[in-house]
Structures are given as structure tokens and as C-alpha cells.
Design an enzyme around this catalytic site. Structure first.
Site: not given
Lengths: 380, 225
Positions: B19-22, B25, B136
Site C-alpha cells: 500500500q503505497g502513497a498512490e 497494489v 516521481d
């Protein structure tokens, strides 16, 4: 060990007496407040801070030397007991910084004490770490002069992201000036209060703080003239836009470093809207704030919230919202009844009157600030 | 009636990778291929209107940029499917590890690390010459393919089209900060990145000049005190 520190990097002049375990014995401060619609310039700010008779005679301003006396008196110590003198070395406004530096040097000569120069940014972070007990947090440092996302990596504090034009606090201050909001107690605080009344979101999308600011400044004139929106709406939109950016970048840094803790430091960190945003982003959040006005429901947002606040105005019922809340407050103005509300509530305060009230309410877990360490053991 | 959730049908919710910032996944098997699903979910901290606008914008631009990068001959995940309703992109899973992980694990010898850095510079130059800005560039967004060891770029969530040297300069600056903040122990790798960029870019001098100004623009460089 006892240290006396002088901070004067911007429009506040403050003298603090601190023990090496983090206990704050005294911390009197004065703020140079300019009329609404104007900002503070280095020269005038420096004059306010120093002992300048010509200036003081006209304005009855408080000066730095009385503050030093006040700090010592409040802490109940004499200069002899001090082990060292500290001052803010930078970064900050040149003029005001010099005031702190010169006074420290003078006191050092008078009292024969060594001097330690302190980096303002690192001091913000370390102060936050000492009082929250956070081990390795991602730091969102937001103030009038700085906007940085910092984390400790490979032996140093490293800036993972920073504004390359103006700081968020500066952006807020100048926006407040455009709306002619009062600078008392702080422009950002007044934007926050006004934003609560706003609802309509004006499009303020840009990628730089200065871009948003110029856009907002034009919008202020145009939209207000056409009565398309109110100043409250503009404040609301302004906050929503810039804080969304801040929280997002913090979240990115957290993802990049794999960190679960955030520490918000700096003046803008007082803003409740920002805190709520950060709370929404991840659990295990550490909040460090001054002048926080909590609203009911905030604490319900995240588990294991550690609130650390000075001058907290609590409203009845707030504490009932979250379990396992640890409040650490100085000069807390609590209303009777609040203390009965929450289970597993740990209050740590230096206000004697409050401690007495709490004891009457049958709440045993009120500790004076000097037992700071015990509380952190309790938390672990 | 409950709405049909394609991710649930694929059993994705049990296979959260990160779980990324975006967004989230997931790793699933889609049409018998190992697939990465990137789902953008609502960010509660943002105003709903602002959130909807940003999510849609980034979803579309990510899909378009991935395609464009592929056309430029850069290794990126192939897109299998896009779901505009749930803001999900289904793409090829790149087998291998991220450059960040490789550098931290010590899997790379100093010589190999320099080669990888040069390769990063070459890839970014190709991207920029094609008029695409990644937005990024960090070492966690670069993968080393298993076997071939080729460099692949991932996460085009913040990318956009631009031919301005300013945007290219800022892109490089972000990469430099990432290198300095996370990999300072690995030596002066960013020099090799710039070296790779210089040898492969058609606009090296103008981009480098702008990069130098962007660098100087960073605040409080000296950090007196």
C-alpha cells in the site's frame, strides 16, 4: 543539567529553561504582532526583540532582558545553577537572530557559562522526539519559514522533500494579509477559524505554494468583488488545497521510508485540519502541537493517538471519543467534568489546579510534568 | 444487489502486495499471466471534489504515459486492462527487485552499481527526449529485471508530457534528492546517472543548465547553524 535557551528566529522571542531530561521549567515568550494586512519585517522585528528604548517608549513593547529575568524567576533558579546557554543559530531572519546571539554572548561573559548554538530545524524535531518518545518518525516540518519532509536516514537527518519557492506558513500569512485578517494570535489561526464557516470550494489548483498564493490573491479581489464567494469560502479552499499537498507528500515519504509514525512540528502543525488529514493517512500518529482546539470526534479518527499540546482548550466530551489516549499538556484549561469522560486516560500536566481537580474526581492518573519518563514507560 | 467487483472476483484482496502513497497494489493472475493491479482509492484526507479530480487525472495520465514510454523503447510494464470505473490499471508484473532494494541488500558490486546508475541516466534521457516527465523518479520506482538485468521504470502516477527544460530539470532534481537521501553511503552514484544522461540526451546542455538553476533554487542550502 540545566540549560537556558534563547530563540529569536522570527517574530517570537522566547527564553526557556530546560533540564536535560526534557523537563521545561519555564518558557516565557513574546510575539511581535503587526496590524492586520501587514507582515513583520526583519528590522522592526529585531527592534521589538531587543532592548531598544526609542522603540519601546513608543510602543511599550516587552524586551528580551525582562524575559530572561522572568524565565529564571519562573524556573526558580539563579544564573549560577545554569550549566550552559543556548541560542538559535539559524536558519531564520538575520536581524532577530542577531538579538538572541548577542544577548547570549553577553550573558555568557557575565555568568561565565559556555554557549551552544542550535540549529532551529533540528531543535524542532528533537524537541518533538523528546516529548513524544517517537523513535524514528517521518517529520513534517511546517512553519512560517520552512516546509520540509524529513527523516533520519544513514546517520543524518535528511530532507526528503521541501518547498522550493515559499514556505507554507508564509503562504498562509500572506493570504491572511490579502484578506486583512488579524495577526493576533497568528494569521494561520484566524484562517483556520474562518475556514470552519466556509463550504464552497473554489478551484485553486496549482503545484507551487507561490502559484496558489498569486492565484488566491487574484481570486480574492475578483471573486469577492463579484460576490461569488465569501472570505470564509476562500480560506476553506485554500486550506483544503495546500494541506492535501502536504499530507500527500508526507504519505509518499512514509511509503518510501517504510515508516509508520509521523511527527508534525512547526507552527503550521497547530492547524487542526492538517492534523486530521495526517490522521487519515496512517495509524500510529504522533501529534505535537501548540494551541490546539480540539473538536469532538477528532480522536475517533485513529487508534493509538498521542496528543501533546500546550494551551489546550478542551471541550467536554472530546476525551470520550478515543480509548488509550495519552494527553500531555502544559497550562491546560480543563473544564470540570472532562476528566470523568475517558477510560485509560493519562494526563500529564503542570497545572497544579488541574491536578487537584482531577484528584477530587477520583482520577489517579494525573502526573506532574516532572514524571515525564514514567509515562513513556507506561506507554511502552 | 451488490455491485460486481472485478478485484474481488480475481481474489485480489487476499494478495495485497503493497500500500503505497498512490494506492493499493495487488498481485493476481489475470488471463493466466502474473499481473499487478494498481487501484487508486479515495483519500479521506482530501476534499472529495479535489480527490475525484486528482484521482481521475492521475489514472488517465498514468495509463497514457506507460504507453508513451513503451513507444519510446523504455522498459515499462505492459498494460493489460484499465478499469475506469474503479480506477484500476492491470499491468504486467516485472520480475526482479527494485534498484533501492538492490542497493540496500548489497547485491550490487560498486562497478555494477555504477553501471546501473549509468543505465538510469540513459533511460531518463530517453524518456525526456521523448517529451515525457516521470514526476516521481526515485530508486524505489526503478526495477532491475530478473535474468537480463535491464532497467525498467514503474509508477507513472505523476508523469506528464512536457518538452520544457524546466520540467526535465526538476525531474532530475527529484532523482538527485532521492539518491542523496537514501543512498549516500553508496558513493557518488548520481554522478554516474548524470554521466549516462549526458551521453544519451540530445538536449544535455540546456537540461543541465536548467538543472543547475533548479538545484540552486533549493532553499537554505547552506543550513547555517
Amino acid at each position: 543539567m540545566l540549560a537556558l535557551g534563547i530563540e529569536g528566529s522570527a517574530n517570537k522571542i522566547a527564553v526557556g529553561v530546560v533540564r536535560d531530561d526534557g523537563t521545561i521549567l519555564s518558557n516565557p515568550r513574546k510575539t511581535y504582532i503587526t496590524p492586520a494586512g501587514t507582515g513583520f519585517l526583519p528590522r522592526e522585528t529585531a527592534l521589538h526583540h531587543q532592548d531598544c528604548p526609542a522603540f519601546a517608549r513608543d510602543h511599550f513593547f516587552e524586551q528580551i532582558l525582562p524575559l530572561v529575568h522572568e524565565a529564571l524567576k519562573e524556573a526558580g533558579i539563579s544564573p549560577k545553577e545554569l550549566d550552559c546557554l543556548c541560542y538559535t543559530k539559524g536558519p531564520g531572519m538575520g536581524g532577530p537572530l542577531v538579538v538572541g546571539a548577542v544577548v547570549t554572548r553577553m550573558l555568557s561573559q557575565l555568568w561565565h557559562k559556555p554557549i551552544v548554538g542550535v540549529n532551529h530545524c533540528v531543535a524542532h524535531i528533537e524537541m518533538g522526539r523528546v516529548v513524544t518518545g517517537a523513535v524514528d518518525p517521518v517529520v513534517l516540518y511546517v512553519s512560517g519559514g520552512n516546509t520540509q519532509v524529513i527523516a533520519f536516514s544513514e546517520g543524518r537527518y535528511r530532507i526528503f522533500g521541501e518547498t522550493i519557492d515559499i514556505a507554507v506558513g508564509n503562504c498562509l500569512d500572506r493570504f491572511a494579509r490579502e484578506l486583512e485578517l488579524s495577526n493576533d494570535p497568528a494569521p494561520g489561526y484566524n484562517i483556520e477559524q474562518l475556514a470552519k464557516k466556509g463550504s464552497k470550494r473554489a478551484a485553486l489548483l496549482s503545484r507551487h505554494f507561490s502559484g496558489i498564493l498569486s492565484h488566491a490573491e487574484t481570486a480574492v479581489r475578483e471573486m469577492l468583488a463579484k460576490e461569488e464567494c465569501t472570505p470564509a469560502d476562500l480560506c476553506y479552499s485554500f486550506q483544503e488545497t495546500i494541506f492535501a499537498m502536504l499530507v500527500e507528500i508526507t504519505e509518499r515519504a512514509m511509503a518510501h521510508c517504510g515508516s509508520r509514525d509521523v511527527l508534525i512540528v512547526g507552527g503550521v502543525g497547530c492547524n487542526l485540519r492538517l492534523q486530521v488529514g495526517v490522521l487519515g493517512a496512517g495509524p500510529a500518529v504522533l501529534l505535537l502541537c501548540c494551541n490546539l482546539r480540539l473538536q469532538v470526534g477528532v480522536l475517533g479518527a485513529g487508534p493509538a493517538v498521542l496528543l501533546l499540546c500546550c494551551n489546550l482548550c478542551l471541550q467536554v466530551g472530546v476525551l470520550g471519543a478515543g480509548p488509550a489516549v495519552l494527553l500531555l499538556c502544559c497550562n491546560l484549561r480543563l473544564q470540570v467534568g472532562v476528566l470523568g469522560a475517558g477510560p485509560a486516560l493519562l494526563l500529564l500536566c503542570c497545572n497544579l489546579r488541574l491536578q487537584r481537580v482531577a484528584r477530587v474526581c477520583g482520577l489517579a492518573r494525573v502526573h506532574p510534568v516532572s514524571t515525564c519518563e514514567n509515562v513513556f514507560h507506561a506507554r511502552v | 444487489m451488490t455491485e460486481y467487483d472485478p478485484l474481488e472476483a480475481l481474489g485480489a484482496y487476499d494478495k495485497l502486495v503493497a500500500q503505497g502513497a498512490e494506492g493499493r497494489v495487488f498481485e493476481v493472475l489475470y488471463l493466466k499471466k502474473p499481473t499487478i493491479v494498481k487501484q487508486r482509492f479515495k483519500k479521506k484526507y482530501r476534499h472529495p471534489e479535489l480527490d475525484a479530480k486528482l484521482t481521475k487525472q492521475r489514472f488517465t495520465s498514468e495509463a497514457r504515459s506507460l504507453l508513451k514510454a513503451r513507444k519510446l523503447g523504455i522498459h515499462v510494464p505492459a498494460i493489460y486492462f484499465t478499469d475506469a470505473q474503479n480506477f484500476c490499471i492491470y499491468m504486467e508484473k516485472i520480475q526482479g527487485q527494485s534498484v533501492k532494494a538492490a542497493l540496500f541488500n548489497g547485491d550490487l558490486t560498486p562497478e555494477k552499481a555504477t553501471t546501473v546508475a549509468t543505465q538510469i541516466g540513459k533511460t531518463v534521457a530517453k524518456l525526456h527526449d521523448g517529451g515525457l516527465i516521470h514526476g516521481d523518479l526515485t530508486t524505489s520506482n526503478m526495477m532491475l529485471k530478473e535474468g537480463s538485468g535491464e532497467l525498467a521504470l514503474i509508477d507513472f502516477g505523476l508523469s506528464f508530457n512536457s518538452i520544457l527544460t524546466e520540467d526535465k530539470g526538476v525531474d532530475l532534481y527529484v532523482l538527485e534528492r532521492a539518491f542523496l537521501s537514501a543512498h549516500s553511503a553508496s558513493g557518488n552514484l548520481f554522478e554516474s546517472v548524470l554521466d549516462g544522461y549526458r551521453k544519451n540526451s540530445k538536449n544535455w546542455s540546456s537540461v543541465y543548465n536548467r538543472f543547475a538553476t533548479v538545484r540552486a533554487r533549493g532553499r537554505k542550502r547552506t543550513m547555517v547553524g
